[in-house]
Structures are given as structure tokens and as C-alpha cells.
Enzyme design. Structure first.
Site, PDB file in Angstrom:
ATOM      1  N   HIS A 182       0.834  -1.216   0.000  1.00  0.00           N
ATOM      2  CA  HIS A 182       0.000   0.000   0.000  1.00  0.00           C
ATOM      3  C   HIS A 182       0.868   1.265   0.000  1.00  0.00           C
ATOM      4  CE1 HIS A 182      -3.209  -2.784   1.370  1.00  0.00           C
ATOM      5  NE2 HIS A 182      -2.242  -3.262   2.143  1.00  0.00           N
ATOM      6  N   SER A 218      14.942  22.024 -15.595  1.00  0.00           N
ATOM      7  CA  SER A 218      13.755  22.855 -15.783  1.00  0.00           C
ATOM      8  C   SER A 218      14.207  24.203 -16.323  1.00  0.00           C
ATOM      9  CB  SER A 218      13.034  23.051 -14.443  1.00  0.00           C
ATOM     10  OG  SER A 218      12.264  24.231 -14.488  1.00  0.00           O
ATOM     11  N   LYS A 227      16.165  22.083 -10.368  1.00  0.00           N
ATOM     12  CA  LYS A 227      15.475  20.843 -10.711  1.00  0.00           C
ATOM     13  C   LYS A 227      16.256  19.895 -11.599  1.00  0.00           C
ATOM     14  CE  LYS A 227      11.557  19.995 -10.384  1.00  0.00           C
ATOM     15  NZ  LYS A 227      10.168  19.869 -10.820  1.00  0.00           N
ATOM     16  N   ASN A 259      14.875  16.532 -13.486  1.00  0.00           N
ATOM     17  CA  ASN A 259      13.628  15.794 -13.666  1.00  0.00           C
ATOM     18  C   ASN A 259      13.838  14.408 -14.268  1.00  0.00           C
ATOM     19  OD1 ASN A 259      12.086  17.929 -12.666  1.00  0.00           O
ATOM     20  ND2 ASN A 259      11.981  18.911 -14.677  1.00  0.00           N
ATOM     21  N   GLU A 273       9.329   9.123 -16.678  1.00  0.00           N
ATOM     22  CA  GLU A 273       7.920   9.515 -16.870  1.00  0.00           C
ATOM     23  C   GLU A 273       7.408   9.097 -18.247  1.00  0.00           C
ATOM     24  OE1 GLU A 273       7.226  13.706 -15.065  1.00  0.00           O
ATOM     25  OE2 GLU A 273       9.369  13.467 -15.373  1.00  0.00           O
ATOM     26  N   GLN A 328      -5.581  -3.784 -43.355  1.00  0.00           N
ATOM     27  CA  GLN A 328      -4.495  -2.837 -43.658  1.00  0.00           C
ATOM     28  C   GLN A 328      -4.250  -1.888 -42.473  1.00  0.00           C
ATOM     29  OE1 GLN A 328      -3.879  -1.282 -47.731  1.00  0.00           O
ATOM     30  NE2 GLN A 328      -4.537   0.682 -46.895  1.00  0.00           N
TER      31      GLN A 328
HETATM   32  N1  ARG Z   1      -2.006  -3.004 -48.655  1.00  0.00           N
HETATM   33  C1  ARG Z   1      -2.743  -4.180 -48.320  1.00  0.00           C
HETATM   34  C2  ARG Z   1      -2.682  -4.445 -46.820  1.00  0.00           C
HETATM   35  O1  ARG Z   1      -1.897  -3.816 -46.168  1.00  0.00           O
HETATM   36  C3  ARG Z   1      -2.190  -5.357 -49.069  1.00  0.00           C
HETATM   37  C4  ARG Z   1      -3.162  -6.421 -49.376  1.00  0.00           C
HETATM   38  C5  ARG Z   1      -4.180  -5.922 -50.309  1.00  0.00           C
HETATM   39  N2  ARG Z   1      -4.976  -6.961 -50.842  1.00  0.00           N
HETATM   40  C6  ARG Z   1      -6.019  -6.697 -51.553  1.00  0.00           C
HETATM   41  N3  ARG Z   1      -6.679  -7.682 -52.030  1.00  0.00           N
HETATM   42  N4  ARG Z   1      -6.419  -5.477 -51.788  1.00  0.00           N
HETATM   43  O2  ARG Z   1      -3.418  -5.222 -46.283  1.00  0.00           O
END
Ligand code: ARG
Length: 463
Positions: free
Chosen positions: A161, A282, A288, A290, A295, A327
Site C-alpha cells: 500500500h 527545468s 530541478k 527531472n 515519466e 491494412q
Molecule cells: N495493402 C494491403 C494491406 O496492407 C495489401 C493487401 C491488399 N490486398 C487486396 N486484395 N487489396 O493489407
């Protein structure tokens, strides 16, 4: 014939090119160019396999190999122009290959798709980062082992604690973090072993009718085996999520240690002095110093766990197999990886450079009646008093000392006897903090002997 403005890689059925906004939301080249080396490694393995299985000629494979090396050197030297119209790293590389070697470039994409290609590239990238994290963790653990060995018998307060509880040793406290980062390291190894299956050759989602050899490409790329289901192979991002969860847990550990360093380096504690190299000043208060690095390390868990949450939400509810949603995996992982590696390096630097203030630690170790448990334990051991009763007597002695503004060892034998007659002079042998820590010899306890044994065990494990 299609409109000239349609995409040269897939525009066959398109009469017009994409709207600028479409291009902006669709393109990943701005970030996935970080996977260029992995993309080219994957393509080289694929082309060599296509030649070995007779799908393309040796001459074409050789032209592709040479061309890909040229593309890689252009990228490495900063002489490559990335195009947003070509969407991603896969099509940027292939289009440039075509400019360099002409027709054979068009045969490279036989029996594969960008779906297995991107899964392969990304896995290779994440695998490299797991290896980097393992090295970073080993450096940090070694720095902690050095601190623990140097201060195996330095006494300090142990807290629960954040209230003084019982004395512990500096070495023991350092070794607690060795255990945490040691588990992180083993999670890194587990994740790496589990992810090491090759998606290449899963093609778009169903596999391919070409007589490809997936074992060959898997081996060439350092995978243990090809992934066994093509639908799963192209749509699995568990490896990225596991990377992010391992990173999150480690970042949480880093933040706990960072918090202790922030507290310990304060004027109120003075347990440690951080080096100038890992502190800042600082601009207004000249006195100071830091603990900014600590952090910032404390804060990194925010974005790293944020990345984990973000990708989990991206993947949630996606039907099989590939969807463009995926993606969105890369920026989260790239950012988390960069910050994880930086936090590990900064923590290692701080730990290597910091000085534990042995005198301040010792002075604080004895305060707050930290040996009260030792007093109670002594009564149980020597006077055969039940622990609950001993606890009660000790509480009364603590109250007495508190009223007088002194510590337990400062009470006289007569004071002690006034609370419990059986107490003898022998009690003073257990009240010192040194005696207290030396007595905690149970396995995993704080006694210097135990700490040294754990340091030796870890040194042997790490080699
Ligand atoms: N740029 C795409 C990704 O990062 C690659 C795969 C894309 N495939 C597709 N069928 N459009 O996922």
C-alpha cells in the site's frame, strides 16, 4: 483497352482511375514501405520456388532476382520514388521491377496474391521486432542483475500500500523486476515460436492450381513450416495481436518500474540518483533535475496498449478471409514496436547509470516500525505465544513507541516487559533491519543469500 488513368496493376476492368479521396484512403505506401526488405525477401523466395517447380523459367527467375536486388538497393539508398497511385509496397516494388527487367516481372505474381504476400511480409517484420525485443530485454535484465549483485545486502524499506511494511534488500527489489522482464522474455520466445508459419502460397484465399512448393518458400524465409489452411493464413493477424499483448504487458512492467524511479529520485525519498545523462533540467527552476525518461516510459503503456485495443477492434467480427480492414494493422504495430524498443533502451540506460543511495535506503529501512513482524515472530518462536496474541502485544508496543516518538529498538526492556512479561533481552537481536532481512531465508525471500542465489541462477540462464 482501359483508360490510361486506371491502375496499371489491376485496372483491367476499370474505365477510370480512382477519386483522389479514394486513393488517399486506400493507399498504404506511406507506412508499409517499412516492409520493403521483407517484401523483396518474400518475392525472391517465391521466384526461386517458381523456377524450381518449373512454373517459370530459370532465366526469368534470374532476371527477377537481379531486378529485385536493384530495387532493394534503390530503396536502401533513398533513390526510389514511392507512388501513392500504386497503393502499397507490393505494387510499388513490382511496378519498378517491370521498369527495370520488363516482361519477366509480370510472371512474379504467379501463384500468389497480395493477401498472402502482405501476411508474409508483416510476419517477417514482426518476427524481426520480437528478436529485437528479446535482445532489448536481455540487456535490461543484465543491467538489473548488476544492480542486484552490487546491493544484494543493502537494506531498504519494503512496501505494501506504499506504506512501510518490512525491510527488504535492494537486490531483492531489483530481482523482482528481473522476474517480470524474464517472463516478458519467455512470452517473446513463445510468440515467436507460435507465429513462425509461412502464409506464402495461400494465394488470395483458396491456394493455387500451380504446382508450388510451400515448404521451399517457408524454409527460405526461416519459417518452421507453411501455414496449413489458406483461408486462415491470409486472414490471421494473431501474430500481430500477440506481439502487441506481449508488448503491452512488458510496457506495463516498465511503467511500474518507471513509477518507482520517479518516486525514488524525489527529494523526499532520495533512494536513487539518476544520472545526468538520463535526466533533464527545468527552464525556470534551476535546482530541478527531472526524471523525464522514467515519466515517458511510464506513459508508453498508454499508446502500446492502445494499439493492442485498436487492432483487436479492427479484427473483431471480420468474416473470412482477407478484408481491407486488415491494412489498419500496420501503423498500430509499427508505432507500438518503435516505442517499446525505445522504452526498453531508455530503461536499460537509466538502470545502468543510476546510483542507489545506500545510506538513504538504510535510514528509511528502519523507519515506520518495519521490524514489528520480527518482534511478533520472536514471541511466537521463543515464548510459544500464538501469532494472533503476539500480533496484539506488538501492536501495543508500536503504539507506545509512536507515542514517544521513537522506534521499536529504542524501547527499553522494562518498557517491553510492561506489555508482556516474558520478553527478554534476546528480543533486541531481531529488531535491527539487518537481522530482519538476514533471517528471511525462505526460498524466494529477501535475505542476501537468497538474492545472490537468484542472481547466479539468472546469470546462468542468460548465459
Ligand atoms: N495493402 C494491403 C494491406 O496492407 C495489401 C493487401 C491488399 N490486398 C487486396 N486484395 N487489396 O493489407
Amino acid at each position: 483497352m482501359t483508360d490510361k488513368t486506371s491502375n496499371q496493376m489491376w485496372g483491367g476492368r476499370f474505365a477510370a482511375g480512382p477519386d483522389a479521396i479514394m486513393e488517399a484512403i486506400n493507399a498504404s505506401i506511406g507506412f508499409d514501405q517499412r516492409m520493403a526488405a521483407q517484401d523483396i525477401a518474400g518475392s525472391r523466395a517465391h521466384a526461386a520456388m517458381l523456377a524450381a517447380t518449373g512454373v517459370i523459367t530459370d532465366n526469368d527467375a534470374e532476371a527477377i532476382r537481379e531486378g529485385l536486388l536493384t530495387v532493394l538497393s534503390e530503396i536502401d539508398s533513398g533513390n526510389f520514388t514511392f507512388s501513392t497511385a500504386l497503393e502499397d509496397i507490393h505494387m510499388n516494388v513490382e511496378a519498378r521491377l517491370k521498369e527495370i527487367i520488363g516482361e519477366p516481372a509480370g510472371r512474379l505474381h504467379t501463384g500468389r496474391s497480395r493477401n498472402d504476400q502482405v501476411a508474409t511480409d508483416f510476419k517477417l517484420w514482426v518476427r524481426d521486432q520480437l528478436d529485437a525485443a528479446a535482445s532489448g530485454l536481455e540487456v535490461l535484465i543484465k543491467a538489473l542483475l548488476d544492480q542486484a549483485a552490487a546491493g544484494a545486502d543493502w537494506v531498504m524499506p519494503g512496501f505494501t500500500h506504499l506504506q512501510t511494511a518490512q525491510p527488504v534488500t535492494w537486490g531483492h527489489h531489483m530481482m523482482a523486476y528481473v522476474e517480470m522482464f524474464g517472463r516478458d522474455l519467455s512470452r517473446v520466445h513463445d510468440a515467436r515460436a507460435r507465429m513462425n508459419e509461412s502464409p506464402l502460397g495461400a494465394a488470395a484465399l483458396a491456394g493455387t492450381s500451380f504446382p508450388i512448393d510451400r515448404d521451399m518458400t517457408a524454409k527460405a524465409l526461416g519459417f518452421d513450416r507453411p501455414a496449413a489452411n489458406s483461408l486462415d493464413a491470409v486472414s490471421d493477424r494473431d501474430f500481430a495481436l500477440e506481439f502487441l499483448s506481449v508488448a503491452s504487458i512488458c510496457a506495463m512492467h516498465l511503467s511500474r518500474f518507471a513509477e518507482e524511479l520517479v518516486i525514488w529520485s524525489s527529494a523526499q525519498f532520495r533512494f536513487v540518483t539518476l544520472s545526468d545523462r538520463f535526466s533533464t533540467g527545468s527552464s525556470i527552476m534551476p535546482q530541478k533535475k527531472n526524471p523525464d525518461a522514467a515519466e515517458l516510459i511510464r506513459a508508453k503503456v498508454g499508446r502500446i496498449f492502445g494499439a493492442n485495443t485498436a487492432l483487436m477492434m479492427v479484427m473483431k467480427g471480420l468474416p473470412l478471409a482477407y478484408s481491407k480492414d486488415m491494412q489498419e494493422d500496420k501503423e498500430q504495430v509499427f508505432d507500438a514496436a518503435d516505442n517499446w524498443m525505445l522504452a526498453l533502451a531508455a530503461m536499460s540506460g537509466m538502470v545502468k547509470d543510476m546510483t542507489a543511495n545506500r545510506d538513504s535506503l538504510a535510514a528509511a529501512a528502519g523507519s515506520g516500525f518495519s521490524t514489528a513482524t520480527d518482534l511478533a515472530d520472536w514471541m511466537v518462536r521463543v515464548l510459544k505465544v500464538p501469532f494472533r496474541d503476539a500480533h496484539h502485544v506488538t501492536g501495543a508496543l508500536v503504539a507506545m513507541a509512536e507515542a514517544r516518538g521513537c522506534d521499536l529498538p529504542d524501547l527499553s526492556l522494562a518498557d517491553m516487559k510492561s506489555v508482556h512479561e516474558g520478553i527478554s533481552d534476546d528480543i533486541f537481536t531481531v529488531l535491527g533491519v539487518e537481522n530482519s532481512v538476514n533471517s528471511r531465508l525462505s526460498y524466494g525471500g529477501t535475505a542476501p543469500e537468497q538474492v545472490r542465489a537468484q542472481v547466479a541462477r539468472w546469470k546462468k540462464t542468460l548465459g
